[in-house]
Design a protein around this motif. Structure first.
Motif, PDB file in Angstrom:
ATOM      1  N   UNK A  24      42.679  38.601  36.187  1.00  0.00           N
ATOM      2  CA  UNK A  24      43.667  38.654  35.117  1.00  0.00           C
ATOM      3  C   UNK A  24      43.300  39.697  34.068  1.00  0.00           C
ATOM      4  N   UNK A  25      42.056  39.618  33.567  1.00  0.00           N
ATOM      5  CA  UNK A  25      41.696  40.437  32.423  1.00  0.00           C
ATOM      6  C   UNK A  25      41.350  41.863  32.784  1.00  0.00           C
ATOM      7  N   UNK A  26      40.839  42.074  33.986  1.00  0.00           N
ATOM      8  CA  UNK A  26      40.341  43.395  34.319  1.00  0.00           C
ATOM      9  C   UNK A  26      41.135  44.081  35.419  1.00  0.00           C
ATOM     10  N   UNK A  27      42.267  43.468  35.805  1.00  0.00           N
ATOM     11  CA  UNK A  27      43.156  44.139  36.748  1.00  0.00           C
ATOM     12  C   UNK A  27      42.484  44.484  38.045  1.00  0.00           C
ATOM     13  N   UNK A 148      36.001  48.300  28.960  1.00  0.00           N
ATOM     14  CA  UNK A 148      36.877  49.095  29.820  1.00  0.00           C
ATOM     15  C   UNK A 148      36.622  50.589  29.598  1.00  0.00           C
ATOM     16  N   UNK A 149      36.851  51.355  30.651  1.00  0.00           N
ATOM     17  CA  UNK A 149      36.795  52.804  30.540  1.00  0.00           C
ATOM     18  C   UNK A 149      38.154  53.429  30.303  1.00  0.00           C
ATOM     19  N   UNK A 150      39.230  52.631  30.407  1.00  0.00           N
ATOM     20  CA  UNK A 150      40.579  53.075  30.057  1.00  0.00           C
ATOM     21  C   UNK A 150      41.178  52.054  29.110  1.00  0.00           C
ATOM     22  N   UNK A 189      35.838  48.042  35.071  1.00  0.00           N
ATOM     23  CA  UNK A 189      35.451  47.370  33.832  1.00  0.00           C
ATOM     24  C   UNK A 189      34.494  46.234  34.128  1.00  0.00           C
ATOM     25  N   UNK A 190      34.157  45.485  33.087  1.00  0.00           N
ATOM     26  CA  UNK A 190      33.223  44.379  33.258  1.00  0.00           C
ATOM     27  C   UNK A 190      33.444  43.371  32.148  1.00  0.00           C
TER      28      UNK A 190
END
Length: 433
Positions: A24-27, A148-150, A189-190
């Motif tokens: 959910x949170x990190x797609x 996140x990186x984006x 992401x993480x």
């Protein structure tokens, strides 16, 4: 040992719920995707135990860019449950607070943007650790960190309020060991979830009742569970409290309370609609009892029950209370008429009891406790003389709450997703079009 230094692992999310959070949170990539792509990976964050209510808490956070190229920016999110509070909001961050709703307790969210290059293979940390305040009602709380990186996109129309404190920056930690590239999440992401346990207590209490009426009458019965605090209690996917109610002899249940199930032998086991209970919150259980016959000395009981431990509850004298019944012509019950806990053995029926807060958000016709600080006392109910109510108190009279003690899978899953997962989601595919 302090009242809370017992390893409250009922709070820990299972692998399944953590996996749901990642999706959910990190797609996360769809099923069947290749190995996870390189990305930003958080360093390990140890559980935090034994903090003092009213104290300040600093949590060091680090991460590694495991990709092949530098990132121009990274975004980090810090969610805390209601026993913790962000002490300041840097100017490169925004904050919003959420009230308890949809099976989620109240929370506070901080989203920060770091507009600086992040080189690959290098460990970075915040120049200042995340600063939190441990509030007076803190007991079992959660800190969730995501990176996140984006840029993440706000869902649901929530707009963070920009901070006014000096901006926080990232600093390189060249002597730290970088994270492995394969440990990044599928979308790069993480996230991490950290238990925060305070040295605090929460006094769970029950209140009995005194009933009066004649044979053939139907009388209301109201008993209560209250968390007198000072701490709130959060559990993972189960009712914070289980209350066992034994009806007086000579009565039958014409209408059962919500969140209750019939165990047989005139005994009901009742839970709550949420996985938490706020300080001074609780649950009221309203029944309708029909007086079928006069039984001298008839007496029922209310007791905290269940299998989950309650080491935070150091007062056990109010864990049980009486339900007294005076039937016209049968003689008075209970001597002085006190339906409070006697303070004798203080033993709750059914074991050690369970915990998790919920003051608000109860449904199915139940009402939330008002926080009056019940101490095992009683209420007196007189018969209204009504008769002829259809009996709904049989073996199936659980009022639609068959999963009353463990919450429904949907409710438990929603809680496990955490506050930030509902408010911030990746729309990576949209951004790549």
């Amino acid at each position: 040992m302090t009242p809370t230094s017992h390893g409250h692992r009922a709070l820990r999310w299972t692998a399944g719920t953590v996996g749901a959070l990642a999706l959910m949170a990190l797609g996360a990539a769809p099923a069947g995707a290749a190995d996870p792509a390189p990305g930003v990976v958080l360093g390990k964050i140890a559980p935090i135990d034994g903090v003092k209510p009213g104290s300040a808490l600093s949590v060091p956070i680090s991460f590694t860019n495991t990709g092949p190229a530098a990132l121009d920016k990274v975004w980090m999110e810090f969610d805390v449950t209601r026993g913790l509070s962000h002490t300041e909001v840097p100017s490169n961050c925004g904050r919003w607070d959420g009230q308890a709703h949809d099976d989620l307790p109240a929370f506070s969210n901080l989203l920060c943007e770091f507009d600086q290059p992040v080189r690959p293979g290098v460990v970075y940390a915040l120049e200042k650790p995340v600063a939190l305040k441990v509030l007076d009602h803190s007991l079992y709380d959660l800190l969730r960190v995501a990176i996140w990186g984006t840029e993440p996109v706000s869902e649901g129309g929530f707009e963070p309020i920009p901070g006014t404190a000096p901006a926080v920056k990232l600093v390189e930690r060249p002597d730290d060991t970088p994270a492995a590239p394969g440990s990044a999440r599928p979308d790069g992401g993480d996230f991490a979830t950290v238990d925060v346990t305070a040295e605090n207590t929460a006094d769970f209490q029950v209140t009995g009742a005194r009933l009066e009426g004649g044979v053939g009458d139907t009388v209301p019965l109201e008993v209560k569970f209250t968390n007198a605090g000072p701490g709130w209690v959060l559990r993972d996917g189960v009712s914070p409290a289980v209350v066992r109610i034994k009806m007086p002899a000579g009565t039958s249940v014409a209408k059962s309370a919500g969140f209750c199930r019939n165990l047989g032998s005139a005994t009901y086991e009742c839970g709550m609609g949420d996985s938490w209970v706020d300080e001074h919150g609780g649950q009221t259980y309203d029944f309708k009892l029909r007086i079928d016959k006069a039984v001298p000395g008839a007496k029922g009981s209310v007791a905290l029950a269940g299998k989950l431990p309650r080491p935070f509850d150091t007062v056990r004298s109010n864990d049980t209370a009486d339900i007294l019944l005076d039937v016209a012509g049968a003689g008075a019950t209970g001597g002085s008429g006190s339906t409070g806990t006697t303070g004798g053995s203080g033993t709750a029926s059914g074991g050690s009891g369970t915990a998790s807060t919920g003051g608000s958000g109860s449904t199915s016709g139940s009402t939330s406790g008002s926080g009056t600080g019940a101490t095992g006392g009683s209420s007196t109910t007189r018969s209204t003389g009504t008769t002829g109510l259809s009996s709904t108190g049989g073996a199936l009279a659980s009022t639609g709450s068959g999963s009353v003690l463990p919450l429904t899978a949907a409710a438990a899953g929603t809680l496990a997703l955490g506050a930030g997962a509902l408010l911030v989601a990746r729309r990576r595919a949209d951004r790549q079009r």
